[in-house]
Every structure is written in structure tokens, then in C-alpha cells.
Design an enzyme around this catalytic site. Structure first.
Site, short mmCIF file in Angstrom:
data_model
loop_
_atom_site.label_atom_id
_atom_site.label_comp_id
_atom_site.label_asym_id
_atom_site.label_seq_id
_atom_site.Cartn_x
_atom_site.Cartn_y
_atom_site.Cartn_z
N ARG A 46 0.85 -1.21 0.00
CA ARG A 46 0.00 0.00 0.00
C ARG A 46 0.88 1.25 0.00
NH1 ARG A 46 -1.70 2.19 4.58
NH2 ARG A 46 -2.18 0.23 5.60
N TYR A 98 -16.67 16.24 -15.97
CA TYR A 98 -17.07 14.84 -15.83
C TYR A 98 -18.13 14.72 -14.72
CZ TYR A 98 -16.54 9.85 -14.96
OH TYR A 98 -16.77 8.51 -14.79
N ASP A 170 -8.00 18.34 -15.15
CA ASP A 170 -8.29 16.96 -15.57
C ASP A 170 -7.93 16.87 -17.05
OD1 ASP A 170 -9.43 14.58 -16.46
OD2 ASP A 170 -11.09 14.68 -15.04
N LYS A 195 -8.70 5.61 -19.48
CA LYS A 195 -9.05 6.06 -20.82
C LYS A 195 -7.84 5.94 -21.75
CE LYS A 195 -12.82 6.84 -18.52
NZ LYS A 195 -13.15 8.10 -17.88
C1 LIG Z 1 -13.60 8.59 -16.67
C2 LIG Z 1 -13.24 9.95 -16.23
C3 LIG Z 1 -12.96 10.24 -14.89
C4 LIG Z 1 -13.11 9.20 -13.79
O1 LIG Z 1 -12.19 8.16 -13.96
P1 LIG Z 1 -12.46 6.65 -13.47
O2 LIG Z 1 -11.21 5.96 -13.91
O3 LIG Z 1 -13.70 6.17 -14.16
O4 LIG Z 1 -12.65 6.69 -12.00
C5 LIG Z 1 -12.59 11.52 -14.56
N1 LIG Z 1 -12.51 12.50 -15.50
C6 LIG Z 1 -12.78 12.26 -16.80
C7 LIG Z 1 -12.66 13.37 -17.78
C8 LIG Z 1 -13.16 10.99 -17.22
O5 LIG Z 1 -13.43 10.76 -18.50
#
Ligand SMILES: *Cc1c(COP(=O)(O)O)cnc(C)c1O
Length: 391
Positions: A46, A98, A170, A195
Site C-alpha cells: 500500500r 465529468y 483533468d 481512458k
Molecule cells: C472517466 C473519467 C474520470 C473518472 O475516472 P475513473 O477511472 O472512471 O474513476 C474523470 N474524469 C474524466 C474526464 C473521465 O473521463
């Protein structure tokens, strides 16, 4: 060294013990201590794990930052970045973000006494107007989900710096191949590595990249204490994805641009949002702060929700799914899926109407994707002509 060289080599040197050219998956919870008074670099997974450490240094290099931290999901990475806040603090966030981040702000942070104001994604002035003495963080997502709105990261970061406010971006939709927020003056870059970085729709993960050592210590301590860490196997999958990030992103972009141009003139399509099109309201900003336009595009269909339903049913190569950034093309209805939890009023404020279709354009042959879309859209046109008057 250039981006693609870093993506393959940095943080990922051959294993000193065996010569293995890929980083081993250290699938272990703990590490034997030499004796009571000596602890090795790694002692409990961890707190730290060699596979995760390799991923974390690669993430830092890709974002051109000093420190990378990996998390179990993008949502966990977002939560970790928000640990810079204390009750009484205030966030200015872009409005179009998001859905899960909005949920964190409203359902987790607000009850803890953190206030949030929402600014117009593209309007620099509106961020200034939202700032109050308690503002500690500006949260940006650029390009945003689902309307691919951009925020001028450099401008907003310079306003924030003057006032001692941190800026987090982000960067999931652009990926570090096309945009590096820290180079533009932001303090924190956040990713859902689920992603584009993972890139194969087979793993959930997140990342935070920062330059400031004090911020790093705080977020790393949070990571160790709260424990939303990715397992070694997931770290390895994300590293494997990262090695091909450049060639994937270039191809995602080429395919997306091709489809965006095709869709822009199509009679069944009301509007196309893609930062790489000259018709995108912030095309000039996109060219300034990004080195490419990525693989996400959103369209509005003329026939409302029935047209969306028909298109989704007719598409064969585009799978109807919530995620994005993988090798296969995916399609989603933002109103019914990613932003489905918001009230109609909240969705309308974000310009998220029922007739939107969001596409994550994959790596299939552009001609096959084009044919799939055109066939599906032609079904729409026919059903329009056959629809009775007034419906
Ligand atoms: C998918 C996504 C998230 C969240 O990510 P997870 O891996 O699903 O927890 C945050 N910001 C954006 C722009 C996303 O597309």
C-alpha cells in the site's frame, strides 16, 4: 529525449536482477526486512510497490512533471488532488466537467464544509468573478465532457498564481501526448488512466502529477493513508498501454478528424463539436495549448432523442458504452448515460440536450467507421421522411 522514447524507456529500465526488458509485476503484499533496525525501500505494497513506482515515474515524465502518483481510479485520483482542501475552503470549477467529479464536489465535499462555485468553462473572466478570499483551488477539465469546451489554462493559471490559488486540470480527454497542463502553468494534472493512457478498455486507474515537493508529500501521504492504490497487475497494464500512446493518439486523432469533417456536412446532423474543426468556437485556443485534438467528438442530431436511439441501434462498429479512449470505437448518449444522474435543469445549464451523441473514435480503419456511420445515419433520414406530420 522525445515523448515516445520516454514513454517506452523512462522509469522502465530492464530489471537489474534478471535483465527482463519489461518491468516485472511484483505481485506481493509485503517485502522481507533485513532485520529489525533496517527496512528496505519497499516494505508494504500500500505504501510502495516497485511496479507502481515504475508507472508513477513514467506518468511524471509524460506530463513533464517531477512527481507522479498512481491511484485505483480516476475518481480516486480526483479525490487525492482535492486533499489540498480543508473545511471552509472554496473551489472554482468549470461547469461542464465529468459527471463523477461533479458528484464528488456536491455529494462528498460540500457536506464536509467545502464550497464550490461554477464558472463558464471558456470564459476567463467568469473564473475571476467567482474567486472569493477562501478560494484555494481552480478545477479545470479541458477539453471537457461532453461538449469538448476548452479553458485557457495559461491565462487562468496566471490569474490564480497572482492570488495564491492552485490550479488542477483533468487532462483525461487530451492525454499528455497532446496537452501538458503543468507546462501551461497548472499545479496539478489529473488523469483517468482508464481512458487513453491504458488505452485498451481493460483496466481502471488514475493519476496525479505535480511539481511542488510539499504538495507531493501531502498527496503521497494521503495515498499511503487512504489506500486507493492500483494493484501491480493494473499498473503493468497501464504501462503497457503507455508505450504505444503516441501512435494511438495520432491515429485516434486522424480518425476523429475524418469523421468530424464527414459529419459536419451531413443533413441528419445539427452540429458537430470537435476542437480540430475550424468551426469549433475555440479552435485557435486548441491550436495554442494542445499539439493535437484527440479522438473525442460530440454531435447533435436533428431528430432529437428518437434519432439518437435509432442511430445507437443501427451502429455496428461503435459499441454503446460509458467509457472512452480505447482502441475500439464507443458511442454514448451524455443525457442518458454520463450525465444521466443530473437533473434536467443541471443538464440544460451545461448545454447537454437529449439529441447529443458522444463518440470515442477508435483505431479501426477510417473507411469502415465512415461506412458504419453513414449506413446508420441513412436509416435516420428514411425514418424522418416516413414519420407522420407533426411528430
Ligand atoms: C472517466 C473519467 C474520470 C473518472 O475516472 P475513473 O477511472 O472512471 O474513476 C474523470 N474524469 C474524466 C474526464 C473521465 O473521463
Amino acid at each position: 529525449m522525445q515523448f515516445e522514447t520516454l514513454a517506452i524507456h523512462d522509469g522502465q529500465t530492464p530489471d537489474p536482477q534478471t535483465g527482463s526488458v519489461t518491468v516485472p509485476i511484483f505481485q506481493t503484499s509485503t517485502f522481507e526486512r533485513e532485520d529489525l533496525s533496517h527496512r528496505r525501500e519497499f516494505f508494504y505494497s500500500r505504501i510502495g510497490n516497485p511496479t507502481r513506482q515504475a508507472l508513477e515515474s513514467t506518468l511524471a515524465l509524460l506530463e513533464n512533471g517531477r512527481f507522479g502518483l498512481a491511484f485505483a481510479s480516476g475518481a480516486a485520483a480526483t479525490m487525492a488532488a482535492l486533499q489540498v482542501l480543508r473545511p471552509g475552503d472554496h473551489i472554482v470549477s468549470a461547469l461542464d466537467i465529468y459527471g463523477g467529479t461533479y458528484r464528488i464536489f456536491e455529494q462528498l465535499l460540500r457536506p464536509w464544509g467545502i464550497d464550490i462555485s461554477y464558472a463558464d468553462n471558456e470564459d476567463v473572466e467568469s473564473y475571476s468573478a467567482c474567486i472569493v478570499p477562501e478560494t484555494r483551488l481552480i478545477w479545470l477539465e479541458s477539453p471537457s465532457n461532453p461538449l469538448l469546451r476548452l479553458s485557457d489554462i495559461r491565462e487562468i493559471a496566471s490569474i490564480a498564481r497572482e492570488r495564491g490559488i492552485l490550479v488542477a486540470v483533468d487532462n483525461t480527454f487530451a492525454s499528455p501526448y497532446f496537452q501538458r497542463p503543468l507546462e501551461l502553468g497548472a499545479d496539478i494534472a489529473v488523469h483517468s488512466t482508464t481512458k487513453y493512457l491504458g488505452g485498451h478498455s481493460d483496466v481502471i486507474g488514475g493519476a496525479v502529477v505535480i511539481n511542488d515537493p510539499a504538495l507531493h508529500t501531502a498527496i503521497k501521504n494521503y495515498q499511503a493513508a487512504a489506500g486507493a492504490i492500483p494493484g501491480p497487475w493494473d499498473c503493468w497494464l497501464i504501462m503497457r498501454g503507455i508505450k504505444t500512446l503516441k501512435i494511438r493518439m495520432k491515429e485516434h486523432e486522424a480518425n476523429a478528424l475524418h469523421l468530424a469533417q464527414l459529419l459536419e456536412g451531413h443533413p441528419a446532423v445539427e452540429r458537430v463539436w470537435y476542437p480540430g474543426l475550424p468551426s469549433h468556437p475555440q479552435h485557435e485556443l486548441a491550436k495554442r495549448q494542445m499539439s493535437g485534438f484527440s479522438g473525442m467528438l460530440t454531435i447533435a442530431l436533428k431528430g432529437g432523442l428518437p434519432a439518437v436511439e435509432l442511430l445507437l441501434a443501427k451502429l455496428k462498429l461503435f459499441a454503446l458504452a460509458d467509457s472512452l479512449g480505447g482502441v475500439e470505437s464507443l458511442v454514448a448518449s451524455p443525457a442518458k448515460m454520463t450525465l444521466g444522474a443530473l437533473s434536467v435543469e443541471e443538464r440544460t445549464k451545461r448545454g447537454c440536450s437529449d439529441n447529443l451523441v458522444r463518440m470515442s473514435v477508435g483505431l479501426e480503419h477510417a473507411g469502415d467507421l465512415e461506412a458504419d456511420l453513414l449506413t446508420a445515419l441513412s436509416a435516420l433520414k428514411q425514418s424522418d421522411t416516413h414519420a407522420p406530420e407533426g411528430t
